[in-house]
Design a protein around this motif. Structure first.
Motif, PDB file in Angstrom:
ATOM      1  N   GLU A 135    -147.090  40.327 -39.788  1.00  0.00           N
ATOM      2  CA  GLU A 135    -146.959  41.705 -39.329  1.00  0.00           C
ATOM      3  C   GLU A 135    -147.005  41.775 -37.806  1.00  0.00           C
ATOM      4  OE1 GLU A 135    -148.370  46.104 -40.731  1.00  0.00           O
ATOM      5  OE2 GLU A 135    -149.856  44.500 -40.888  1.00  0.00           O
ATOM      6  N   THR A 136    -147.850  40.947 -37.198  1.00  0.00           N
ATOM      7  CA  THR A 136    -147.945  40.924 -35.740  1.00  0.00           C
ATOM      8  C   THR A 136    -146.729  40.276 -35.114  1.00  0.00           C
ATOM      9  OG1 THR A 136    -150.360  40.796 -35.870  1.00  0.00           O
ATOM     10  CG2 THR A 136    -149.338  40.109 -33.805  1.00  0.00           C
ATOM     11  N   TRP A 137    -146.276  39.189 -35.683  1.00  0.00           N
ATOM     12  CA  TRP A 137    -145.219  38.398 -35.056  1.00  0.00           C
ATOM     13  C   TRP A 137    -143.824  38.933 -35.319  1.00  0.00           C
ATOM     14  CZ3 TRP A 137    -147.186  32.766 -36.429  1.00  0.00           C
ATOM     15  CH2 TRP A 137    -148.346  32.509 -35.683  1.00  0.00           C
ATOM     16  N   ILE A 138    -143.555  39.398 -36.538  1.00  0.00           N
ATOM     17  CA  ILE A 138    -142.178  39.823 -36.861  1.00  0.00           C
ATOM     18  C   ILE A 138    -142.131  41.194 -37.533  1.00  0.00           C
ATOM     19  CG2 ILE A 138    -141.354  37.451 -37.018  1.00  0.00           C
ATOM     20  CD1 ILE A 138    -141.443  37.743 -40.081  1.00  0.00           C
ATOM     21  N   GLY A 139    -143.259  41.911 -37.558  1.00  0.00           N
ATOM     22  CA  GLY A 139    -143.270  43.265 -38.094  1.00  0.00           C
ATOM     23  C   GLY A 139    -143.120  43.355 -39.599  1.00  0.00           C
ATOM     24  N   GLN A 140    -143.486  42.310 -40.323  1.00  0.00           N
ATOM     25  CA  GLN A 140    -143.375  42.311 -41.783  1.00  0.00           C
ATOM     26  C   GLN A 140    -144.756  42.116 -42.423  1.00  0.00           C
ATOM     27  OE1 GLN A 140    -140.503  39.457 -43.236  1.00  0.00           O
ATOM     28  NE2 GLN A 140    -138.962  40.047 -41.735  1.00  0.00           N
ATOM     29  N   ALA A 145    -159.740  36.635 -47.575  1.00  0.00           N
ATOM     30  CA  ALA A 145    -160.522  37.868 -47.450  1.00  0.00           C
ATOM     31  C   ALA A 145    -159.827  38.886 -46.560  1.00  0.00           C
ATOM     32  CB  ALA A 145    -161.912  37.543 -46.903  1.00  0.00           C
ATOM     33  N   GLU A 146    -159.262  38.430 -45.451  1.00  0.00           N
ATOM     34  CA  GLU A 146    -158.581  39.365 -44.555  1.00  0.00           C
ATOM     35  C   GLU A 146    -157.344  39.954 -45.209  1.00  0.00           C
ATOM     36  OE1 GLU A 146    -156.311  39.488 -40.230  1.00  0.00           O
ATOM     37  OE2 GLU A 146    -157.848  37.951 -40.571  1.00  0.00           O
ATOM     38  N   ALA A 147    -156.574  39.114 -45.871  1.00  0.00           N
ATOM     39  CA  ALA A 147    -155.356  39.601 -46.528  1.00  0.00           C
ATOM     40  C   ALA A 147    -155.691  40.616 -47.617  1.00  0.00           C
ATOM     41  CB  ALA A 147    -154.567  38.429 -47.107  1.00  0.00           C
ATOM     42  N   ARG A 205    -154.000  39.683 -33.446  1.00  0.00           N
ATOM     43  CA  ARG A 205    -153.706  40.285 -34.754  1.00  0.00           C
ATOM     44  C   ARG A 205    -154.478  41.599 -34.939  1.00  0.00           C
ATOM     45  NH1 ARG A 205    -154.791  36.060 -37.226  1.00  0.00           N
ATOM     46  NH2 ARG A 205    -156.779  36.584 -38.209  1.00  0.00           N
ATOM     47  N   TYR A 206    -155.610  41.734 -34.284  1.00  0.00           N
ATOM     48  CA  TYR A 206    -156.436  42.937 -34.379  1.00  0.00           C
ATOM     49  C   TYR A 206    -156.211  43.900 -33.216  1.00  0.00           C
ATOM     50  CZ  TYR A 206    -159.285  41.385 -38.343  1.00  0.00           C
ATOM     51  OH  TYR A 206    -159.729  41.012 -39.598  1.00  0.00           O
TER      52      TYR A 206
END
Length: 540
Positions: A237-242, A427-429, A491-492
């Motif tokens: 999501e951070t790198w390619i918006g997905q 856990a994060e996912a 990422r945050y």
């Protein structure tokens, strides 16, 4: 037995890599003891030896060791080692570490004021480009061998190439995708194109890699491919918006269900074994069962001033006893900021007369406080400003020093991916909404890590405690100084913004925000001059 990276291997690619193109691959090696390229790829056994060079390119710095005949010129050879530069770029730029040395370009990292000519951002690009080049050459040559065993060697080389590109898009964004030796100046690829390439490579090679646990220690198997995929998807999501959190869970589950496991009981049968992950016998004390991908070091046969030799020596100074760390002295450089120390506030068991913490129930809080100031007033040349970190040692589980009798070089291996990280990825996912996992399982994984850290259940959490922000803090507690922090903060959205400040962020003692373009490092300025196909990252 540690994999020996120091065996004489053919240097089949020139040492200074700028654009991953080579026009003199047929030159005869200068070293009379070296094989020629034809000898190296004469059969599968020789090719297996050549494969070691691909791993060695990440662990070591040249053909002689610890210095002399460097792979990369233009920077101190010890500094040019991969994991030392990863520490510089992913830890020194964050709340996890400061360094008191004044090497050109080094103070700029913590101040977040680097430019396109920075020695460290430049050398890391070269190191990763070299790894890609070594892998390309190996794959090309090994593909000509008619031996079934070579398929797994090629798969390992493709993994290492994908790992290099994972680092490249994390650190630099849009970079050339080069998969074959060529004399042409490469075009620049988008971050999404590189992302898709890494995904496709890892998916394609997984079944050609050895089964879980079937490789000798120091070499990757298919679990490493799954683990790197889970890391890739966590950052999608951070790198390619997905949003790829469901995929992160899928591959994290595959890793968790493999033969790798958390090292929960130390060599003496006690409950807390976190420290054994970072000792000189971590290739045999049980920690190796947690290491999915690690760099191997040996104080006698694989000497470097990078790697864990750097992490041990550079973190010793002030009133610290170097002999207790299995080395002959400290380099009085690395400390941490109170921002990391404060992550353990919930576990403080003792404080000094000024109320600063000195002991913790969470055994991951590995700080030396005697004679050290929690607050940092001066970074340069003041080792006592900031708590020291005692995480990495050159002693084994019985307290014996490493194999180098002189105490210069360290035996401790360095995990690049370990099972605890995959627990935290899962856990994060889950907290970010990925499907295929569940909160109770995530809580269970977190508690397994915290039970190891505390030696009991005192630190356990409940489902209501598990939030996205909690996972970030738990990653800080579990993974500090392992080359993860900058990527996590980006990422945050905490790396450049004013939402989270730490001492001397942006060069300000109290911390300040910086421009968002700092989330990527610049492409080396001389690369831009040489290759007109490349566009520099915004802001540089």
């Amino acid at each position: 037995m540690k994999m020996n990276y120091i065996k004489k291997l053919a240097l089949i690619i020139p040492t200074l890599i700028i654009v991953s193109c080579h026009d003199d691959l047929d030159q005869t090696p200068i070293d009379p003891d070296s094989f020629t390229e034809n000898d190296v790829f004469a059969n599968a056994d020789e090719a297996r030896g050549a494969l070691a060079k691909l791993y060695a390119s990440l662990a070591l710095t040249g053909q002689q060791g610890p210095a002399g005949q460097p792979d990369i010129s233009g920077i101190d050879e010890g500094t040019s080692q991969y994991s030392r530069m990863l520490f510089s770029l992913n830890e020194l730029t964050t709340d996890n570490a400061v360094v008191g040395w004044g090497d050109p370009g080094l103070p700029n990292l913590h101040a977040m004021s680097w430019g396109a000519g920075n020695d460290f951002t430049t050398a890391m690009y070269y190191r990763l480009a070299q790894e890609v080049s070594f892998c390309n050459s190996f794959i090309s040559n090994a593909s000509s061998l008619d031996d079934p065993s070579v398929a797994s060697f090629i798969a390992e080389a493709r993994f290492l190439r994908a790992f290099a590109y994972y680092n490249l898009i994390d650190l630099y964004g849009n970079v050339p995708l080069v998969t074959q030796i060529s004399t042409e100046l490469p075009a620049q690829n988008s971050r999404e194109e590189i992302f898709n390439y890494i995904e496709a490579e890892l998916t394609e090679i997984q079944n050609n890699l050895n089964e879980s646990g079937a490789s000798e220690y120091g070499r990757v198997d298919r679990v490493a491919a799954w683990a790197l995929l889970s890391k890739l998807y966590l950052n999608a999501e951070t790198w390619i918006g997905q949003d790829r959190y469901t995929d992160a869970i899928t591959y994290a589950n595959q890793v968790i269900n493999s033969s790798y496991q958390i090292n929960t009981v130390d060599a003496n049968g006690n409950g807390s074994a976190y420290d054994e992950l970072f000792l000189a016998d971590n290739d045999s004390n049980g920690a190796q069962d947690e290491f999915i991908f690690a760099l191997n070091f040996d104080g006698n046969s694989s000497r470097t001033y990078g790697g864990t030799t750097f992490l041990v020596h550079a973190a010793i100074g002030g009133d610290m006893d170097a002999a207790a760390f299995g080395v002959n002295g400290g380099w009085s450089g690395l400390r941490t900021t109170k921002a990391l120390v404060n992550k353990f506030d919930y576990a403080v068991t003792a404080s000094d007369e000024d109320g600063n913490p000195t002991e913790w129930a969470d055994h991951r809080a590995m700080f030396f406080t005697e004679g050290q100031n929690l607050e940092i007033n001066t970074i340069a040349n003041t080792f006592t400003d900031g708590y020291a970190v005692t995480k990495f040692k050159n002693i084994d589980s019985e307290g014996n020093a490493g194999s180098d009798a002189g105490g210069d070089f360290v035996d401790t291996d360095l995990p690049l991916i370990r099972m605890a990280e995959i627990y935290l990825t899962y856990a994060e996912a889950v907290t970010r909404g990925g499907s295929g996992g569940n909160t109770q399982a995530a809580v269970g994984y977190i508690n397994e890590l915290r039970q190891r850290a505390f030696g009991n259940t005192d630190g356990n959490i409940s489902a209501s405690d598990l939030t996205v922000d909690f996972v970030l803090d738990e990653r800080a507690r579990e993974l500090y100084w392992e080359g993860q922090r900058r990527t996590d903060l980006i990422r945050y959205n905490d790396f450049t913004s004013g939402s989270y400040l730490w001492p001397f962020k942006g060069g300000s003692q109290s911390g300040t925000s910086v421009d968002d373009f700092r989330a990527l490092f610049p492409l080396p300025s001389n690369i831009i001059l040489i290759n007109p196909n490349l566009t520099q990252n915004t802001g540089y």
